[in-house]
Scaffold this motif. Sequence first.
Motif, PDB file in Angstrom:
ATOM      1  N   GLU A   1     -20.749  23.720 -38.383  1.00  0.00           N
ATOM      2  CA  GLU A   1     -21.567  23.673 -39.490  1.00  0.00           C
ATOM      3  C   GLU A   1     -21.896  25.183 -40.077  1.00  0.00           C
ATOM      4  O   GLU A   1     -22.627  25.267 -40.917  1.00  0.00           O
ATOM      5  CB  GLU A   1     -22.765  23.195 -38.868  1.00  0.00           C
ATOM      6  CG  GLU A   1     -22.789  21.570 -38.483  1.00  0.00           C
ATOM      7  CD  GLU A   1     -23.818  20.978 -37.823  1.00  0.00           C
ATOM      8  OE1 GLU A   1     -24.799  20.961 -38.058  1.00  0.00           O
ATOM      9  OE2 GLU A   1     -23.369  20.209 -36.710  1.00  0.00           O
ATOM     10  N   THR A   2     -21.627  26.129 -39.042  1.00  0.00           N
ATOM     11  CA  THR A   2     -22.176  27.608 -39.686  1.00  0.00           C
ATOM     12  C   THR A   2     -20.824  28.277 -39.523  1.00  0.00           C
ATOM     13  O   THR A   2     -19.853  28.330 -38.466  1.00  0.00           O
ATOM     14  CB  THR A   2     -23.145  28.232 -38.469  1.00  0.00           C
ATOM     15  OG1 THR A   2     -24.193  27.327 -38.495  1.00  0.00           O
ATOM     16  CG2 THR A   2     -23.534  29.646 -38.842  1.00  0.00           C
TER      17      THR A   2
ATOM     18  N   ASN B   1     -19.933  30.821 -48.575  1.00  0.00           N
ATOM     19  CA  ASN B   1     -21.223  30.495 -49.764  1.00  0.00           C
ATOM     20  C   ASN B   1     -20.798  30.903 -50.926  1.00  0.00           C
ATOM     21  O   ASN B   1     -20.745  32.175 -51.174  1.00  0.00           O
ATOM     22  CB  ASN B   1     -22.764  30.892 -48.981  1.00  0.00           C
ATOM     23  CG  ASN B   1     -23.797  30.671 -50.178  1.00  0.00           C
ATOM     24  OD1 ASN B   1     -23.498  29.743 -51.020  1.00  0.00           O
ATOM     25  ND2 ASN B   1     -24.816  31.489 -50.274  1.00  0.00           N
TER      26      ASN B   1
ATOM     27  N   ALA C   1     -32.914  24.005 -39.783  1.00  0.00           N
ATOM     28  CA  ALA C   1     -32.639  23.680 -41.038  1.00  0.00           C
ATOM     29  C   ALA C   1     -32.300  22.541 -41.426  1.00  0.00           C
ATOM     30  O   ALA C   1     -31.957  21.964 -42.483  1.00  0.00           O
ATOM     31  CB  ALA C   1     -31.425  24.693 -41.336  1.00  0.00           C
TER      32      ALA C   1
ATOM     33  N   ASP D   1     -31.041  22.824 -45.133  1.00  0.00           N
ATOM     34  CA  ASP D   1     -29.641  22.956 -45.288  1.00  0.00           C
ATOM     35  C   ASP D   1     -29.321  21.157 -46.280  1.00  0.00           C
ATOM     36  O   ASP D   1     -28.969  20.250 -45.463  1.00  0.00           O
ATOM     37  CB  ASP D   1     -28.642  22.871 -44.123  1.00  0.00           C
ATOM     38  CG  ASP D   1     -27.101  22.850 -44.553  1.00  0.00           C
ATOM     39  OD1 ASP D   1     -26.877  22.595 -45.878  1.00  0.00           O
ATOM     40  OD2 ASP D   1     -26.402  23.410 -43.719  1.00  0.00           O
TER      41      ASP D   1
ATOM     42  N   ASP E   1     -25.806  19.621 -46.340  1.00  0.00           N
ATOM     43  CA  ASP E   1     -25.340  18.771 -45.242  1.00  0.00           C
ATOM     44  C   ASP E   1     -26.265  17.564 -45.053  1.00  0.00           C
ATOM     45  O   ASP E   1     -25.845  16.416 -44.711  1.00  0.00           O
ATOM     46  CB  ASP E   1     -25.398  19.772 -43.986  1.00  0.00           C
ATOM     47  CG  ASP E   1     -24.561  20.802 -43.954  1.00  0.00           C
ATOM     48  OD1 ASP E   1     -23.673  20.929 -44.769  1.00  0.00           O
ATOM     49  OD2 ASP E   1     -24.478  21.248 -42.651  1.00  0.00           O
TER      50      ASP E   1
ATOM     51  N   THR F   1     -20.744  18.444 -43.025  1.00  0.00           N
ATOM     52  CA  THR F   1     -21.307  19.591 -43.290  1.00  0.00           C
ATOM     53  C   THR F   1     -20.164  20.129 -44.154  1.00  0.00           C
ATOM     54  O   THR F   1     -19.061  19.591 -44.421  1.00  0.00           O
ATOM     55  CB  THR F   1     -21.237  20.324 -42.078  1.00  0.00           C
ATOM     56  OG1 THR F   1     -21.563  21.779 -42.421  1.00  0.00           O
ATOM     57  CG2 THR F   1     -19.946  20.633 -41.460  1.00  0.00           C
TER      58      THR F   1
ATOM     59  N   ARG G   1     -24.157  27.679 -43.760  1.00  0.00           N
ATOM     60  CA  ARG G   1     -25.656  27.180 -42.931  1.00  0.00           C
ATOM     61  C   ARG G   1     -26.238  28.568 -43.115  1.00  0.00           C
ATOM     62  O   ARG G   1     -25.554  29.746 -42.805  1.00  0.00           O
ATOM     63  CB  ARG G   1     -25.438  26.872 -41.729  1.00  0.00           C
ATOM     64  CG  ARG G   1     -26.707  26.718 -40.955  1.00  0.00           C
ATOM     65  CD  ARG G   1     -27.595  25.536 -41.034  1.00  0.00           C
ATOM     66  NE  ARG G   1     -27.084  24.358 -41.493  1.00  0.00           N
ATOM     67  CZ  ARG G   1     -26.716  23.435 -40.375  1.00  0.00           C
ATOM     68  NH1 ARG G   1     -26.920  23.686 -39.155  1.00  0.00           N
ATOM     69  NH2 ARG G   1     -26.078  22.195 -40.712  1.00  0.00           N
TER      70      ARG G   1
END
Lengths: 517, 98
Positions: A249-250, A255, A421, A441, A444, A481, A485
């Motif tokens: 997820e991270t 991005n 988030a 987020d 997600d 996801t 994140r």
Amino acid sequence: MKIRPIGQLAATLVRASAVIAVAITTTAAWASSHRDAPNIAMNPSVDGTDLYMFRSYEKGRADYVTILADYTPFQGFQGGGSFFMFNPNALYEIHIDNTGSGSEALTFQFRFTNTSAPTAIPVGDKQVDIPLIGGGPISGPAPATLGINETYTVDIVRGDRRTGTRASVTNAAGGAHRTVFTKPVDNIGEKTFGGPTGYATYANQYIYDIKIPGCKTPGRVFVGQRKEPFYVSIGIIVDLLDLDLAGPETGGNNNDQEGNNISTLALELPIACLTAGTDPVIGAWTTASLRQGTLLSNAPATGLNKVAIPGGAWTQVSRLAIPLINTLFVGVEDKDKYNWSKPKDDDSNFAVYLTNPTAPTLIQTLYSTFSAPTNLPRTDLTTVFMKGIKGLNQPASVGAPAEMMRLNTSVAPVAIGKQNALGVLGGDNAGYPNGRRPGDDVVDLNLRIAMGAFCVMTGAKDTMQVGCTPKDAPSGGVSFTDGVRKTSVNYGATFPYLTTPTSGAINPPAAAGTTYP
Amino acid sequence: MKTRRKSAVWAMSMALAAPLLISACGGGRDHSDSPASATTPEPAPEAEPVPASASESIEGFIGYLQELAASPSDTLEPADTSMVSAPTDETSEPLQVN
């Protein structure tokens, strides 16, 4: 496990090519509401991209709600020479429903004016205007070196947005021009603003305390360029969801919005001014409108804004509340219509896109590992997006189902650094979909909500009254996801929370894969 | 490389010169019977003024735009907008134009 859709896609193309064709077009602009519909993609200055609404978490401001409405998507930080001005021929609005009716009770209207103040220099025996907006260092208020001054007014309308009672919001500091506010010019670069912190110092001068007619307590307003807060791995999503939907997820992906800026309308308003009676729930959406007709001048005069001759009534061309609604759910042929529509008419216009959503089926088609929820009509989606969740952010009186961002203003804000988030699904009721904070987020979250996360969260007894249970959503517990994140600490701790825009004068190397021999 | 560039320049020169040469020697044809050469371009069409009705009411303005939309032209100059004062309204809804 990394799941790639290639093999699945090959088989699917044989048996369901029509479905894939739809997949391509419906995900072609998956970036909150950036370029969410064919018509608005041609009009970026009136393209609303994101709406945020949350209890202010700046220290000492918990009795306020902050609303941020972003416009003009995909702003490369090098925006010269004209940069990204708001459209002086447009009307930008933020609407508030505080009765649950689906219609606005309050509207904040922003109107922009550009005034030229060109810098002329002697060339031979003539004084000639220079071609740059910035004619020298810019620092203090109303700098003489700025060639175009962008100002705006803010009105509050009580009742219908057109026929209601309109009054001017004023600068609490008074002055001869107290109804006129200044938008700082975009972040041209460090040389113009005198160093790395120069732009922040310059822009912060334009955060105003405001008097709002009908409100006892002042609020605040800021309009200007900010660093794009929305985060998403757009490119690989658009490319037939070519990503690991259940991966990290991270840090799973980059991005794609990281280098972009955005133009923001920011209001901080006393809660007492926004709510009606004892109901703490408010709903909000933002719109942009243009005059119904525009004639182009056959011979524009010298000066700004001389080309378009707009006339007629304001005609809405952009609408936004819940992120990704138009992008992820509404069908291609209704996307323009959505931007023209009013929330009160959503049930007849667009409810089918939530009761029978295509996105989960498309995900299931592209990734056989995942299964779309089986509860049709999807009352969980209509509840979350069109009514609000009972006991959380559903108004005391629910009128026509209407898509808007709903916030229960009685839920205490969570301090920066302590926010989750994942909002409500992460156990943080001060976050999305109870309003939306910059760090939430929503990519997600909307993936998970679409795949039935609330059917899982509500439990076998459906305690949240969303109309489904875990057995209806086989993939409702998957941590979907896009691999990007951020959290609250990536944003500001004070109004307007969105951070200083990326400098227009940095000169990075081209991204890998973008250069050719 | 140098030779190639030289050749390209020569080829371009010849291409440009050829029509001149043909023209100068009459192109190898007798044009005495040809009709008058149409070398004078057609004058640019005059810009039609936007009718006054477009400035008198929103209905007149939108009506004029509807007329324009119904008759797109690839040959006309844009209408003269110098006298237009487009009417606006803060309180009305858009007109029905479909």
